[in-house]
Design a protein around this motif. Structure first.
Motif, PDB file in Angstrom:
ATOM      1  N   SER A 134      -0.761  14.041  -8.309  1.00  0.00           N
ATOM      2  CA  SER A 134      -1.046  12.820  -8.441  1.00  0.00           C
ATOM      3  C   SER A 134      -2.043  12.486  -9.653  1.00  0.00           C
ATOM      4  CB  SER A 134      -2.005  12.685  -7.222  1.00  0.00           C
ATOM      5  OG  SER A 134      -2.803  11.165  -7.153  1.00  0.00           O
ATOM      6  N   TYR A 145      -6.661  13.080  -5.058  1.00  0.00           N
ATOM      7  CA  TYR A 145      -5.533  13.319  -4.015  1.00  0.00           C
ATOM      8  C   TYR A 145      -4.681  14.326  -4.825  1.00  0.00           C
ATOM      9  CZ  TYR A 145      -6.716   9.175  -1.887  1.00  0.00           C
ATOM     10  OH  TYR A 145      -7.844   8.166  -1.110  1.00  0.00           O
ATOM     11  N   GLN A 168      16.804   6.046   2.410  1.00  0.00           N
ATOM     12  CA  GLN A 168      16.058   6.704   3.412  1.00  0.00           C
ATOM     13  C   GLN A 168      16.702   6.131   4.783  1.00  0.00           C
ATOM     14  OE1 GLN A 168      13.690   9.054   2.985  1.00  0.00           O
ATOM     15  NE2 GLN A 168      12.980   8.898   5.138  1.00  0.00           N
ATOM     16  N   PHE A 201       9.499   4.116   6.605  1.00  0.00           N
ATOM     17  CA  PHE A 201       8.504   5.259   6.625  1.00  0.00           C
ATOM     18  C   PHE A 201       7.223   4.888   6.407  1.00  0.00           C
ATOM     19  CE2 PHE A 201      11.026   4.338   2.708  1.00  0.00           C
ATOM     20  CZ  PHE A 201      10.156   4.093   1.777  1.00  0.00           C
ATOM     21  N   ALA A 202       6.272   5.692   6.715  1.00  0.00           N
ATOM     22  CA  ALA A 202       4.707   4.850   6.737  1.00  0.00           C
ATOM     23  C   ALA A 202       4.038   5.238   5.696  1.00  0.00           C
ATOM     24  CB  ALA A 202       4.238   5.465   8.035  1.00  0.00           C
ATOM     25  N   THR A 203       4.338   6.286   4.952  1.00  0.00           N
ATOM     26  CA  THR A 203       3.586   6.700   3.752  1.00  0.00           C
ATOM     27  C   THR A 203       4.440   6.769   2.430  1.00  0.00           C
ATOM     28  OG1 THR A 203       3.840   9.100   3.887  1.00  0.00           O
ATOM     29  CG2 THR A 203       2.359   7.936   5.359  1.00  0.00           C
ATOM     30  N   THR A 204       3.680   7.003   1.425  1.00  0.00           N
ATOM     31  CA  THR A 204       4.350   7.190   0.061  1.00  0.00           C
ATOM     32  C   THR A 204       4.975   8.706  -0.172  1.00  0.00           C
ATOM     33  OG1 THR A 204       2.157   7.351  -1.167  1.00  0.00           O
ATOM     34  CG2 THR A 204       3.614   4.943  -1.064  1.00  0.00           C
ATOM     35  N   SER A 205       4.427   9.481   0.732  1.00  0.00           N
ATOM     36  CA  SER A 205       5.118  10.896   0.566  1.00  0.00           C
ATOM     37  C   SER A 205       6.243  11.097   0.536  1.00  0.00           C
ATOM     38  CB  SER A 205       4.382  11.659   1.737  1.00  0.00           C
ATOM     39  OG  SER A 205       5.024  11.664   2.882  1.00  0.00           O
ATOM     40  N   GLN A 262       9.284  21.421   4.312  1.00  0.00           N
ATOM     41  CA  GLN A 262       9.356  20.213   4.980  1.00  0.00           C
ATOM     42  C   GLN A 262       9.540  20.801   6.621  1.00  0.00           C
ATOM     43  OE1 GLN A 262       8.085  17.314   4.599  1.00  0.00           O
ATOM     44  NE2 GLN A 262       7.836  17.238   2.413  1.00  0.00           N
ATOM     45  N   TYR A 294      -0.179  19.293  12.282  1.00  0.00           N
ATOM     46  CA  TYR A 294      -0.804  18.114  12.376  1.00  0.00           C
ATOM     47  C   TYR A 294      -1.653  17.620  13.563  1.00  0.00           C
ATOM     48  CZ  TYR A 294       2.598  16.952   8.864  1.00  0.00           C
ATOM     49  OH  TYR A 294       3.641  17.050   7.452  1.00  0.00           O
TER      50      TYR A 294
END
Length: 199
Positions: free
Chosen positions: A68, A73, A111, A115-119, A142, A151
């Motif tokens: 980043s 980050y 995809q 998707f919820a994040t920029t990961s 992953q 998590y």
């Protein structure tokens, strides 16, 4: 019942992971790896390094890391520690907002789900860097967080299972351990539990 170190679970997990990585190194092209610097990818890179050396590999494995531009980050220092310890041929890529907007239509199409994040985008950039370097087979860390309970939100499923099984003492021990070892407060543990108890 959870497997513990006393049961030999740690050794068995290590053996299974090593065998799994070894199996996936069977390819007719060089195999590279994603390297975030986290436990999962770092373990895979170190295992690959050992296994490839044992096979008489002619050159270092290639690793690919997203970093980043925002130091708050950026975790590439952890990846660099693995690079230094293993001597891999490291490649770093910095995803940018401009590239995200340039690649967004292709990313969404590939995809094929929200998707919820920029990961997801960071991983997109990592795999693109690998392709540009001629590496088309990659190992990745992953999924280990889901398997090993990494998590925090997933702890609720386990806590709720203890409640459903009528094991309040075990629930209390787990909540105490989470508070002591991970600084997760009792209120949060109760919320995690309730989230999985509701239909």
């Amino acid at each position: 019942r959870p497997v513990t170190a006393r049961d030999g679970g740690v050794e068995e997990l290590g053996q299974l992971l090593s065998a799994s990585v070894d199996l996936r190194l069977r390819a007719d092209v060089p195999v590279g790896s994603c390297l975030s610097g986290g436990l999962d990818s770092s373990a895979i890179v170190c295992l690959m390094n050992r296994l490839l050396a044992g096979r008489g590999a002619t050159g270092p494995q290639k690793t690919f890391t997203a970093k980043s531009a925002d130091a708050a980050y950026d975790e590439s220092r952890f990846a660099r520690a693995v690079v230094q310890a293993t001597g891999v041929d490291a490649h770093f890529v910095t995803p940018t907002p401009e590239r995200l907007f340039d690649d967004l239509d292709k990313l969404i199409w590939h995809q094929d789900e929200p998707f919820a994040t920029t990961s997801i985008f960071a991983q997109w950039c990592v795999f693109d860097a690998a392709r540009q370097a001629g590496v088309v087979v990659m190992l990745d860390g992953q999924g280990a967080d889901e398997t090993l309970g990494g998590y925090w939100g997933f702890f609720g499923a386990y806590l709720a299972a203890l409640v459903r099984q009528g094991r309040p003492v075990a629930w209390g021990r787990q909540v105490s351990a989470m508070r002591r070892e991970m600084n997760i407060g009792t209120a949060r543990s109760v919320a995690y539990t309730l989230a999985y108890l509701r239909p």
